[in-house]
Design a protein around this motif. Structure first.
Motif, PDB file in Angstrom:
ATOM      1  N   LEU A 293       0.537  -1.086   0.257  1.00 23.78           N
ATOM      2  CA  LEU A 293       0.226  -0.132  -0.438  1.00 23.78           C
ATOM      3  C   LEU A 293       0.855   1.622  -0.050  1.00 23.78           C
ATOM      4  CD1 LEU A 293      -3.017  -1.186   2.660  1.00 23.78           C
ATOM      5  CD2 LEU A 293      -3.123  -1.233   0.412  1.00 23.78           C
ATOM      6  N   ALA A 294       1.942   0.925   0.957  1.00 21.39           N
ATOM      7  CA  ALA A 294       2.728   2.538   0.813  1.00 21.39           C
ATOM      8  C   ALA A 294       4.197   1.725   1.147  1.00 21.39           C
ATOM      9  CB  ALA A 294       2.576   3.199   1.717  1.00 21.39           C
ATOM     10  N   PHE A 295       5.116   2.232   0.908  1.00 26.49           N
ATOM     11  CA  PHE A 295       7.062   2.325   0.952  1.00 26.49           C
ATOM     12  C   PHE A 295       7.210   3.772   1.538  1.00 26.49           C
ATOM     13  CE2 PHE A 295      11.010   1.654  -0.427  1.00 26.49           C
ATOM     14  CZ  PHE A 295      11.399   0.649   0.271  1.00 26.49           C
ATOM     15  N   ARG A 296       8.163   4.292   2.572  1.00 27.10           N
ATOM     16  CA  ARG A 296       9.387   5.190   2.312  1.00 27.10           C
ATOM     17  C   ARG A 296      10.290   5.040   2.770  1.00 27.10           C
ATOM     18  NH1 ARG A 296       8.293   7.697   7.300  1.00 27.10           N
ATOM     19  NH2 ARG A 296       6.497   6.030   9.103  1.00 27.10           N
ATOM     20  N   LEU A 297      11.637   5.798   3.175  1.00 22.65           N
ATOM     21  CA  LEU A 297      12.531   5.102   3.523  1.00 22.65           C
ATOM     22  C   LEU A 297      12.731   6.402   5.181  1.00 22.65           C
ATOM     23  CD1 LEU A 297      14.514   6.364   0.837  1.00 22.65           C
ATOM     24  CD2 LEU A 297      13.450   3.904   1.617  1.00 22.65           C
ATOM     25  N   MET A 298      13.211   5.885   6.235  1.00 21.50           N
ATOM     26  CA  MET A 298      13.336   6.521   7.378  1.00 21.50           C
ATOM     27  C   MET A 298      14.438   6.396   7.926  1.00 21.50           C
ATOM     28  SD  MET A 298      12.107   3.483  10.050  1.00 21.50           S
ATOM     29  CE  MET A 298      13.493   1.928  10.196  1.00 21.50           C
ATOM     30  N   GLY A 299      14.327   6.952   9.008  1.00 22.21           N
ATOM     31  CA  GLY A 299      16.110   7.612   9.733  1.00 22.21           C
ATOM     32  C   GLY A 299      17.106   8.509   8.716  1.00 22.21           C
ATOM     33  N   LYS A 300      16.698   9.075   7.538  1.00 29.64           N
ATOM     34  CA  LYS A 300      17.807  10.371   7.088  1.00 29.64           C
ATOM     35  C   LYS A 300      18.199  10.579   7.592  1.00 29.64           C
ATOM     36  CE  LYS A 300      16.619  10.697   2.535  1.00 29.64           C
ATOM     37  NZ  LYS A 300      15.743  11.169   1.309  1.00 29.64           N
ATOM     38  N   GLY A 301      19.520  11.017   7.719  1.00 27.45           N
ATOM     39  CA  GLY A 301      19.931  12.300   8.379  1.00 27.45           C
ATOM     40  C   GLY A 301      19.981  12.331   9.407  1.00 27.45           C
ATOM     41  N   PHE A 338       1.467  -2.888   3.989  1.00 25.27           N
ATOM     42  CA  PHE A 338       0.665  -4.468   2.800  1.00 25.27           C
ATOM     43  C   PHE A 338      -0.319  -4.517   3.950  1.00 25.27           C
ATOM     44  CE2 PHE A 338       4.985  -5.182   2.395  1.00 25.27           C
ATOM     45  CZ  PHE A 338       5.203  -5.074   1.204  1.00 25.27           C
ATOM     46  N   ARG A 339      -1.307  -5.025   2.414  1.00 24.84           N
ATOM     47  CA  ARG A 339      -3.022  -5.524   2.920  1.00 24.84           C
ATOM     48  C   ARG A 339      -2.366  -6.604   2.514  1.00 24.84           C
ATOM     49  NH1 ARG A 339      -7.223  -6.445   0.214  1.00 24.84           N
ATOM     50  NH2 ARG A 339      -6.730  -6.232  -1.733  1.00 24.84           N
ATOM     51  N   ILE A 340      -2.774  -7.803   3.521  1.00 24.55           N
ATOM     52  CA  ILE A 340      -2.982  -8.908   3.130  1.00 24.55           C
ATOM     53  C   ILE A 340      -4.600  -9.398   2.451  1.00 24.55           C
ATOM     54  CG2 ILE A 340      -3.480 -11.315   4.071  1.00 24.55           C
ATOM     55  CD1 ILE A 340      -1.974 -10.010   6.193  1.00 24.55           C
ATOM     56  N   GLU A 341      -4.171  -9.838   1.178  1.00 20.56           N
ATOM     57  CA  GLU A 341      -6.444 -10.334   0.058  1.00 20.56           C
ATOM     58  C   GLU A 341      -6.969 -10.977   0.658  1.00 20.56           C
ATOM     59  OE1 GLU A 341      -4.280 -10.560  -3.951  1.00 20.56           O
ATOM     60  OE2 GLU A 341      -3.512  -8.449  -3.590  1.00 20.56           O
ATOM     61  N   PRO A 342      -7.662 -11.304   0.505  1.00 18.29           N
ATOM     62  CA  PRO A 342      -8.292 -12.666   1.279  1.00 18.29           C
ATOM     63  C   PRO A 342      -8.050 -13.474   1.005  1.00 18.29           C
ATOM     64  CG  PRO A 342     -10.314 -10.469   0.708  1.00 18.29           C
ATOM     65  CD  PRO A 342      -8.254 -10.610   0.052  1.00 18.29           C
ATOM     66  N   ARG A 343      -8.210 -15.087   1.440  1.00 13.87           N
ATOM     67  CA  ARG A 343      -8.023 -16.443   0.841  1.00 13.87           C
ATOM     68  C   ARG A 343      -8.737 -16.628  -0.421  1.00 13.87           C
ATOM     69  NH1 ARG A 343      -7.733 -20.760   5.009  1.00 13.87           N
ATOM     70  NH2 ARG A 343      -7.207 -21.866   2.849  1.00 13.87           N
ATOM     71  N   GLU A 344      -8.724 -17.420  -1.540  1.00 19.37           N
ATOM     72  CA  GLU A 344      -9.423 -17.955  -2.419  1.00 19.37           C
ATOM     73  C   GLU A 344     -10.353 -18.499  -1.931  1.00 19.37           C
ATOM     74  OE1 GLU A 344      -6.395 -20.045  -4.855  1.00 19.37           O
ATOM     75  OE2 GLU A 344      -6.167 -17.849  -5.995  1.00 19.37           O
TER      76      GLU A 344
END
Length: 346
Positions: A293-301, A338-344
């Motif tokens: 769903l989303a992604f980013r960096l952390m701890g920069k500087g 992350f989103r966990i998709e429903p089981r098939e």
């Protein structure tokens, strides 16, 4: 370090280990192991969101001086991030650490917010093959099923993959914290290591290298609905860019719109002098029925201010600034949701 344990670890195979939770009811309060059957583990409260996972991954450089001061600052930073996350999304959190040493583990297991809210895979380095290694924190609102390490046989640096299976509804989500072979010396090893880790992510059982087939421990592992791998993949060579695709793994940074080779995605090369150019060494990869769903960096500087005066010197020039700002670590950390998709069939 328990070298007897190190000698018993089977390369390229799952080596099961306990995980731990802090029990304030004991006298004195202390961490205690959880091993199947998990009747002594706290149960997740009702109403826990079960369709999302919040993942953080960070390599805290073990080669730089002032390890305890730097790790203390890293844990303070992570605690603040976690508090902010709980006020907003609030989904269960998993934290991957690489390049931990004994003092790091001690600081982690002494940290109040960790004690209150997380399981911890390692209280000591007894399941490592070196004096440094990986450890994982798992939100106590999740239900860990098992923890196992797969030591890479092809590794001069004694690296491994640390797996945690968590139960979500009726599905297993497999989480892999890994640190692949470093820099130029590991160019030929990293694709092999990632391929081995991916076999456990896909559920196609790792197998031994002596032509005897999978061990009984590998055969006993369930096939996960989805898997996430993250850590310091030391990815800087052309081979590293194509290795995830060759292992049928997707890249979370690229999946949410990131561009390969763009400086905005680089995680290393700015906070440490090196002969190598900045690169996206750290990655989050995934497979199965799960969506980034989303992604980013952390701890920069991120820096800490330390006293650099030499206490052995008889006199210090009062005109000299006794303090210096130093990097907490040479890597930026990663944050992925992350989103966990429903089981098939559901």
């Amino acid at each position: 370090m328990d070298y007897r344990m190190m000698a018993r670890l089977r390369p390229d195979e799952p080596n099961f280990q306990p995980f731990f939770f802090f029990d304030p009811s004991l006298d004195p309060p202390r961490w205690r192991p959880v091993s199947p059957p998990k009747h002594n583990a706290p149960h997740p409260p009702a109403g826990v969101p079960t369709d999302k996972i919040h993942l953080l991954s960070w390599n805290i450089d073990f080669t730089t001086p002032l390890a305890e001061e730097r790790m203390t600052a890293a844990l303070k930073y992570l605690g603040d991030l976690q508090a902010e996350h709980e006020k907003s999304d609030g989904s269960p959190t998993v934290i991957f650490f690489q390049e931990m040493v004994a003092s790091d583990l001690h600081l982690i297991n002494e940290t109040p917010w960790v004690r209150e809210k997380f399981y911890m895979t390692d209280l000591s380095g007894g399941h490592w093959r070196s004096y440094y290694g990986t450890t994982t924190l798992i939100d106590r609102r999740l239900s860990p099923e098992r923890v196992f390490r797969v030591p890479y046989k092809l590794s001069a640096m004694q690296r491994d993959a640390l797996f945690v299976d968590v139960k979500v509804e009726d599905s297993v989500i497999r989480l892999c914290n890994t640190h692949l072979e470093s820099l130029a010396s590991g160019v030929s090893r990293r694709p092999v290591q990632l391929k081995l880790a991916s076999t456990f992510m896909h559920g196609t059982n790792g197998s031994s290298n002596d032509n005897t087939g999978p061990s009984k421990d590998a055969i006993s592992l369930p096939t996960p609905q989805a898997a996430i791998l993250a850590g310091d993949l030391n990815a800087f060579a052309p081979e590293d860019a194509v290795a995830p695709g060759e292992c049928n793994l997707e890249d979370a940074y690229l999946a949410v719109g990131g561009t390969e080779g763009a400086e905005e995605g680089f995680t290393w090369g700015y906070q440490s002098p090196s002969e190598f150019a900045p690169s996206r060494m750290d990655k989050v990869l995934f497979s199965g029925r799960i969506e980034p769903l989303a992604f980013r960096l952390m701890g920069k500087g991120l820096k800490i201010r330390v006293d650099v005066r030499n206490s052995d010197e008889e006199e210090n020039d009062p005109a000299d600034d006794p303090f210096e700002d130093i990097w907490v670590t040479d890597h930026f950390g990663l944050v992925a949701d992350f989103r966990i998709e429903p089981r098939e069939g559901n």
